[in-house]
Write an enzyme that holds these catalytic residues in place. Structure first.
Site, PDB file in Angstrom:
ATOM      1  N   HIS A  30       0.851  -1.192   0.000  1.00  0.00           N
ATOM      2  CA  HIS A  30       0.000   0.000   0.000  1.00  0.00           C
ATOM      3  C   HIS A  30       0.890   1.248   0.000  1.00  0.00           C
ATOM      4  O   HIS A  30       1.262   1.741   1.069  1.00  0.00           O
ATOM      5  CB  HIS A  30      -0.904   0.013   1.229  1.00  0.00           C
ATOM      6  N   HIS A 259      -4.236   3.665  -3.473  1.00  0.00           N
ATOM      7  CA  HIS A 259      -4.341   3.070  -2.137  1.00  0.00           C
ATOM      8  C   HIS A 259      -3.481   1.829  -1.993  1.00  0.00           C
ATOM      9  O   HIS A 259      -2.742   1.675  -1.019  1.00  0.00           O
ATOM     10  CB  HIS A 259      -5.799   2.738  -1.827  1.00  0.00           C
ATOM     11  N   GLU A 406     -17.712  -4.167  24.514  1.00  0.00           N
ATOM     12  CA  GLU A 406     -16.859  -5.353  24.637  1.00  0.00           C
ATOM     13  C   GLU A 406     -15.632  -5.293  23.727  1.00  0.00           C
ATOM     14  O   GLU A 406     -14.524  -5.629  24.144  1.00  0.00           O
ATOM     15  CB  GLU A 406     -17.659  -6.628  24.312  1.00  0.00           C
ATOM     16  N   HIS A 468     -28.247 -15.907  24.714  1.00  0.00           N
ATOM     17  CA  HIS A 468     -27.251 -15.666  25.749  1.00  0.00           C
ATOM     18  C   HIS A 468     -26.558 -16.950  26.212  1.00  0.00           C
ATOM     19  O   HIS A 468     -25.694 -16.899  27.084  1.00  0.00           O
ATOM     20  CB  HIS A 468     -27.898 -14.974  26.958  1.00  0.00           C
TER      21      HIS A 468
END
Length: 653
Positions: A30, A259, A406, A468
């Site tokens: 890149h 890029h 999280e 869950h």
């Protein structure tokens, strides 16, 4: 744009051309971002970054994080020119087998690389953890631990959700030593960022509580310098929007094609002409090395001044200095095991509760322990009564309120662990490990000793239902190389699991804990737990082995009792940590699981993977259900009768 000295421009173009030549030679990489951000990076590295190339592990160095890790050649060029142990030959071998210049920066692989980056958003999120570590250590040890954390981040980093989570928390905590240079070039792989990114990220960061410097001309060194000075003076974390041109100087400047991928010989030649660069590939004029020599000289002076400061500190505070050295060397205090709690057989206790009791003993002994939870503190049992919260007004606090973030929690803990002086742990439900998996994976790749506390480990979550109740998560975590997954059977095994996690400094550990009470078992052997597996209950003339983990070990012992009454002797093995068990000798493993005996595995999760050890498996090939946990276990076949029947079927009796 202000006038730039000819030497500075020559050095900046050296960075650009090294990146372009390396990508061209590798036919992969890149080049665009390094070419656009070379001026801003040059100012940062030569004038602001406090570092010593001759000692990349100097504790008080500033941290530099290339969150836009695809632009790795920017970092490699800077490391080489600054005098780190990264010779030109390694730049020539960019992206090749065994080189020190992999496609994305890797911590522990290349001198001067502070963190493994590549997955976008991870770098800036990890940098938040580095900034928290700095604030926390300064509160403990004073200015000997002070440093800035600098980041170069791309549009892609700011698009990724993990950066939003972490940046929000950084603003809330007021981490003023965190400074991000945002490569605001308006281009991504697909095309203009306007295709998918039309929000105003600068106003978003202002809303987070950050100090924002807008529209800094990326080619104007004085403007970059002024923005960095302004950021250093502000007590908030800072985002500097650097208006750069991707692929600057090339025929593809400002275009998405700049890029990634090699540009080809014609475009490389055209770039040389545009930049006035007459040198062949990988040749750097002496003037550039002379220019960067001041980086080493300044770094040595800064470290010498710090060393004198530390010696004065050590004379005035010898105990604190000794503690600083202990923490930086990741040594645990002597006699830690003697302080772990003991649990009486027959008592019933959830292993998450046992974990909380272990922490009550460990936290006073280990000031390096920094806890937290993703808004599940009462459920995870991760905060002891005497722990204070880490806040902008109380940086000495040892408990971080991550909120429902999280993914950011995982990355932030990795950043703290990279300080070496802190041992972070953080909790959430096992099912939500999916939300933080990229950070867990990078912890394993970097070898950071991060401790992930996962509670509510099975279908025994019960009434909350299958959303869950983790089924596949346990085995999916075991699939990550260098991650140790420990699912203790009871409170006693939980205490040993914490010791194992703390003693392990070569990688992360996941502690997988129950919500429901389980009996404290007879026969738990701390040495066996530490070795990953052991015989918890044997039988003379055993005809089979029942191996289990976590809450299912008690179930296996109950089935052993049923079979004993029928005259069928079986051995029961607790296997809390596959990874530790695999690290043992073959002789030890065969002593626990004799090759000639059939093996039944019992675990409330998917059976995939148990074929490594077992002939048959009592597992789950479906999701759970919403009901009281005892009913869920019974309906899904996790009973002593089922286990005994499977043993009989395995033996043909």
């Amino acid at each position: 744009m202000t006038q730039t000295t000819s030497v500075a421009r020559l050095s900046i173009n050296a960075i650009r051309m090294l990146a372009l030549d390396a990508v061209e030679q590798a036919r992969s990489g890149h080049p665009g971002m390094p070419m656009g951000m070379a001026p801003a990076a040059y100012v940062l590295w030569t004038e602001f970054l406090k570092h010593n190339p001759l000692d990349p592990t100097w504790p008080a160095r500033d941290r530099f994080v290339l969150s836009a890790g695809h632009g790795s050649m920017l970092l490699y060029a800077l490391l080489h020119l600054s005098g780190y142990d990264l010779p030109m030959e390694e730049l020539r071998r960019f992206r090749q087998w065994g080189s020190k210049t992999p496609g994305h920066p890797e911590y522990g692989h290349t001198p001067g690389v502070e963190v493994t980056t590549g997955p976008l958003g991870q770098g800036i999120a990890t940098a938040v953890g580095m900034a928290i570590a700095e604030r926390k250590l300064v509160a403990e040890f004073g200015e000997i631990a002070a440093h800035h954390t600098y980041v170069i981040a791309s549009d892609g980093d700011l698009m990724e959700g993990v950066s939003a989570e972490a940046s929000s928390l950084a603003g809330h905590l007021g981490l003023g030593k965190l400074i991000v240079l945002y490569d605001d070039n308006g281009v991504s792989i697909d095309g203009s960022t306007a295709l998918a990114f039309t929000e105003d990220p600068l106003r978003r960061y202002e809303a987070y509580g950050w100090h924002v410097v807008p529209e800094v001309d990326g080619e104007d060194l004085a403007a970059v310098r002024s923005a960095l000075q302004e950021a250093q003076a502000d007590p908030r974390p800072s985002l500097i929007a650097v208006r750069s041109i991707i692929g600057y100087g090339s025929p593809l400047a400002g275009q998405p094609k700049a890029h990634s991928d090699a540009m080809g010989p014609e475009k490389v030649a055209a770039t040389r002409e545009t930049l006035g660069w007459p040198y062949p590939p990988f040749e750097v004029p002496e003037e550039v090395y002379a220019d960067f020599r001041r980086v080493r000289e300044r770094g040595q002076e800064l470290q010498a001044a710090w060393q004198a400061q530390f010696e004065s500190f050590a004379q005035a505070h010898p105990e604190k200095a000794a503690e600083f050295h202990r923490r930086m060397s990741q040594r645990l205090p002597e006699g830690l095991e003697a302080h772990l709690p003991r649990f009486a057989p027959g008592e019933r206790m959830a292993t998450r509760a046992a974990s909380g009791k272990v922490l009550e003993r460990l936290v006073p002994l280990l000031p390096e322990l920094v806890g937290g939870s993703a808004d599940l503190t009462p459920s995870n049992n991760t905060r002891t009564p005497d722990m204070q919260d880490f806040t902008r007004d109380n940086p000495a606090g040892r408990y971080i309120r991550y909120g429902v973030r999280e993914h950011a929690m995982g990355a932030i803990m990795n950043g703290m662990a990279l300080s070496k002086a802190l041992r972070p742990y953080g909790g959430t439900f096992l099912v939500f490990s999916d939300y933080m998996r990229p950070a867990i994976r990078l912890a394993a790749l970097m070898g950071t000793p991060t401790i992930f506390v996962f509670t509510h480990d099975s279908i025994a979550v019960g009434e909350d239902g299958p959303t869950h109740q983790p089924v596949e998560q346990l085995m999916s975590l075991r699939a990550i190389p260098n991650l140790w997954v420990i699912r203790p059977a009871d409170a006693g095994e939980t205490a040993v699991a914490w010791r194992v996690a703390l003693e392990r400094t070569a990688g992360p550990t996941a502690l997988v804990l129950t919500r429901q009470p389980v009996p404290v078992l007879e026969g738990v052997r701390p040495d066996g737990v530490a070795r990953g597996g052991y015989v918890i209950a044997d039988a003379e003339g055993a005809r089979a082995v029942v191996v289990a983990t976590g809450s299912e070990v008690a179930l296996a012992l109950e089935a052993q009792g049923l079979l004993h009454k029928e005259g069928i002797p079986v051995r029961v093995v607790s296997l809390p940590c596959w990874e530790a068990f695999e690290a043992q000798t073959q002789a030890y493993r065969e002593a626990v699981l004799p090759p000639g005996l059939p093996v039944l595995a019992v675990e409330a999760g998917v059976p995939l993977g148990w074929e490594r050890y077992a002939t048959r498996v009592v597992g789950l090939d479906r999701f759970g259900a919403s009901a009281p946990f005892a009913d869920v276990y019974a309906k899904l076949g996790f009973t002593k009768e089922r286990v005994a029947a499977e043993v009989r079927a395995m033996l043909g009796v």
